[in-house]
Design a protein around this motif. Structure first.
Motif, mmCIF file in Angstrom:
data_model
loop_
_atom_site.group_PDB
_atom_site.id
_atom_site.type_symbol
_atom_site.label_atom_id
_atom_site.label_comp_id
_atom_site.label_asym_id
_atom_site.label_seq_id
_atom_site.Cartn_x
_atom_site.Cartn_y
_atom_site.Cartn_z
ATOM 1 N N PHE A 101 31.017 35.523 -54.960
ATOM 2 C CA PHE A 101 29.769 36.278 -55.019
ATOM 3 C C PHE A 101 29.928 37.559 -54.209
ATOM 4 O O PHE A 101 30.530 37.537 -53.136
ATOM 5 N N ASP A 102 29.361 38.642 -54.694
ATOM 6 C CA ASP A 102 29.499 39.937 -54.022
ATOM 7 C C ASP A 102 28.889 39.969 -52.630
ATOM 8 O O ASP A 102 29.410 40.618 -51.734
ATOM 9 N N ASP A 103 27.752 39.287 -52.455
ATOM 10 C CA ASP A 103 27.029 39.385 -51.188
ATOM 11 C C ASP A 103 26.065 38.212 -51.056
ATOM 12 O O ASP A 103 26.002 37.345 -51.936
ATOM 13 N N LEU A 104 25.309 38.186 -49.975
ATOM 14 C CA LEU A 104 24.380 37.093 -49.702
ATOM 15 C C LEU A 104 23.310 36.974 -50.787
ATOM 16 O O LEU A 104 22.959 35.870 -51.197
ATOM 17 N N ALA A 105 22.797 38.098 -51.258
ATOM 18 C CA ALA A 105 21.754 38.055 -52.289
ATOM 19 C C ALA A 105 22.282 37.380 -53.560
ATOM 20 O O ALA A 105 21.601 36.534 -54.149
ATOM 21 N N ALA A 106 23.480 37.746 -53.977
ATOM 22 C CA ALA A 106 24.080 37.133 -55.171
ATOM 23 C C ALA A 106 24.345 35.649 -54.945
ATOM 24 O O ALA A 106 24.161 34.821 -55.840
ATOM 25 N N PHE A 107 24.780 35.295 -53.727
ATOM 26 C CA PHE A 107 25.040 33.903 -53.378
ATOM 27 C C PHE A 107 23.755 33.084 -53.450
ATOM 28 O O PHE A 107 23.717 32.020 -54.052
ATOM 29 N N LYS A 108 22.681 33.591 -52.844
ATOM 30 C CA LYS A 108 21.401 32.878 -52.859
ATOM 31 C C LYS A 108 20.862 32.727 -54.276
ATOM 32 O O LYS A 108 20.238 31.724 -54.613
ATOM 33 N N ALA A 109 21.095 33.737 -55.114
ATOM 34 C CA ALA A 109 20.651 33.694 -56.503
ATOM 35 C C ALA A 109 21.629 32.933 -57.390
ATOM 36 O O ALA A 109 21.364 32.730 -58.573
ATOM 37 N N GLN A 110 22.765 32.515 -56.802
ATOM 38 C CA GLN A 110 23.836 31.831 -57.533
ATOM 39 C C GLN A 110 24.280 32.641 -58.749
ATOM 40 O O GLN A 110 24.389 32.136 -59.866
ATOM 41 N N LYS A 111 24.568 33.933 -58.485
ATOM 42 C CA LYS A 111 25.062 34.839 -59.520
ATOM 43 C C LYS A 111 26.470 35.294 -59.140
ATOM 44 O O LYS A 111 26.654 36.355 -58.544
ATOM 45 N N PRO A 112 27.475 34.472 -59.500
ATOM 46 C CA PRO A 112 28.858 34.838 -59.178
ATOM 47 C C PRO A 112 29.355 35.977 -60.060
ATOM 48 O O PRO A 112 28.816 36.217 -61.139
ATOM 49 N N THR A 113 30.362 36.669 -59.570
ATOM 50 C CA THR A 113 30.965 37.746 -60.362
ATOM 51 C C THR A 113 32.424 37.471 -60.703
ATOM 52 O O THR A 113 32.969 38.121 -61.576
ATOM 53 N N ASP A 114 33.057 36.537 -60.008
ATOM 54 C CA ASP A 114 34.453 36.213 -60.280
ATOM 55 C C ASP A 114 34.685 34.719 -60.139
ATOM 56 O O ASP A 114 33.916 34.020 -59.469
ATOM 57 N N LEU A 115 35.774 34.277 -60.735
ATOM 58 C CA LEU A 115 36.159 32.877 -60.690
ATOM 59 C C LEU A 115 37.673 32.809 -60.617
ATOM 60 O O LEU A 115 38.358 33.550 -61.338
ATOM 61 N N THR A 116 38.203 31.962 -59.751
ATOM 62 C CA THR A 116 39.649 31.733 -59.698
ATOM 63 C C THR A 116 39.896 30.230 -59.718
ATOM 64 O O THR A 116 39.079 29.443 -59.233
ATOM 65 N N ILE A 117 41.030 29.844 -60.280
ATOM 66 C CA ILE A 117 41.335 28.440 -60.513
ATOM 67 C C ILE A 117 42.757 28.120 -60.075
ATOM 68 O O ILE A 117 43.668 28.918 -60.295
ATOM 69 N N MET A 118 42.931 26.933 -59.468
ATOM 70 C CA MET A 118 44.253 26.379 -59.142
ATOM 71 C C MET A 118 44.357 25.028 -59.851
ATOM 72 O O MET A 118 43.424 24.234 -59.818
ATOM 73 N N VAL A 119 45.515 24.762 -60.478
ATOM 74 C CA VAL A 119 45.756 23.490 -61.154
ATOM 75 C C VAL A 119 47.094 22.936 -60.672
ATOM 76 O O VAL A 119 48.114 23.628 -60.752
ATOM 77 N N LYS A 120 47.093 21.707 -60.187
ATOM 78 C CA LYS A 120 48.343 21.059 -59.746
ATOM 79 C C LYS A 120 49.062 20.566 -61.000
ATOM 80 O O LYS A 120 48.597 19.670 -61.688
ATOM 81 N N LEU A 121 50.203 21.171 -61.286
ATOM 82 C CA LEU A 121 50.942 20.906 -62.514
ATOM 83 C C LEU A 121 52.057 19.884 -62.361
ATOM 84 O O LEU A 121 52.396 19.181 -63.303
ATOM 85 N N ARG A 122 52.671 19.857 -61.199
ATOM 86 C CA ARG A 122 53.803 18.958 -60.977
ATOM 87 C C ARG A 122 53.884 18.614 -59.510
ATOM 88 O O ARG A 122 53.233 19.233 -58.686
ATOM 89 N N ASP A 123 54.696 17.639 -59.202
ATOM 90 C CA ASP A 123 54.863 17.188 -57.832
ATOM 91 C C ASP A 123 56.319 17.345 -57.425
ATOM 92 O O ASP A 123 57.203 17.388 -58.279
ATOM 93 N N SER A 124 56.541 17.446 -56.143
ATOM 94 C CA SER A 124 57.902 17.490 -55.613
ATOM 95 C C SER A 124 57.892 16.877 -54.218
ATOM 96 O O SER A 124 56.827 16.646 -53.647
ATOM 97 N N ALA A 125 59.072 16.623 -53.686
ATOM 98 C CA ALA A 125 59.189 15.982 -52.373
ATOM 99 C C ALA A 125 58.594 16.851 -51.267
ATOM 100 O O ALA A 125 58.076 16.339 -50.278
ATOM 101 N N THR A 126 58.675 18.151 -51.411
ATOM 102 C CA THR A 126 58.132 19.071 -50.417
ATOM 103 C C THR A 126 57.127 20.001 -51.090
ATOM 104 O O THR A 126 57.223 20.252 -52.293
#
Length: 173
Positions: A101-126
């Motif tokens: 959200f750009d600022d507090l007003a957008a946050f309170k109104a729940q009006k996001p402007t961007d979205l980012t995503i992480m997906v765990k695709l595989r596993d490894s020992a480290t």
């Protein structure tokens, strides 16, 4: 400072303002990757916490910067790990979505402007950034290699590249 430096700085600020001003709320109604299509029904791990600031010192101009606000969601696959304690090792299929959200007003109104995503695709020992995929936007394409995202997230390598886990939230929010 040289006059040309003032002009360049002014131009940069003007362009930055125009880009920020053109931001619009994400459209969550279109076709998207099924792995995060219903993220709004997941657990909002930032629920009841003020999601702003830059406690890591890394946010700077990304994720809406130091003045932006953020809500973070995790799917059921990664929920127990996220709400547990270190060491964090997310199972394959974990998805974390961050609304910005750009600022507090957008946050309170729940009006996001961007979205980012992480997906765990595989596993490894480290821990390895290559185990994660990254996407920008609800209808973004998942990238298995994203140096920009993984570069910052490498600071959280000990927590499987995830900043917003329960220990982080207790410490900073």
């Amino acid at each position: 400072m040289k006059p040309s430096s003032f002009i360049k700085a002014g131009l940069f600020l003007t362009v930055s303002g125009l880009v920020a001003g053109c931001a619009s709320a994400p459209d969550y109604s279109g076709d998207t990757d099924s792995r995060w299509a219903d993220f709004k029904s997941w657990t909002k791990i930032t629920e009841g916490r003020t999601g702003t600031g830059d406690p890591t010192g890394l946010v700077s101009g990304v994720h809406k910067g130091r003045e932006g606000y953020r809500d973070v969601y995790v799917n059921d696959v990664g929920l127990a790990t996220n709400q547990g304690t270190a060491p964090y090792k997310y199972p394959v299929g974990s998805v974390i979505v961050k609304e910005q959200f750009d600022d507090l007003a957008a946050f309170k109104a729940q009006k996001p402007t961007d979205l980012t995503i992480m997906v765990k695709l595989r596993d490894s020992a480290t821990p390895d950034a290559k185990n994660w995929g990254w996407a920008a936007g609800y209808d973004g394409k998942l990238e298995e290699t994203n140096a920009f995202c993984s570069g910052c997230h490498s600071v959280a390598a000990k927590d499987d590249f995830v900043f917003t886990n329960e220990d982080f939230l207790k410490k900073f929010h």
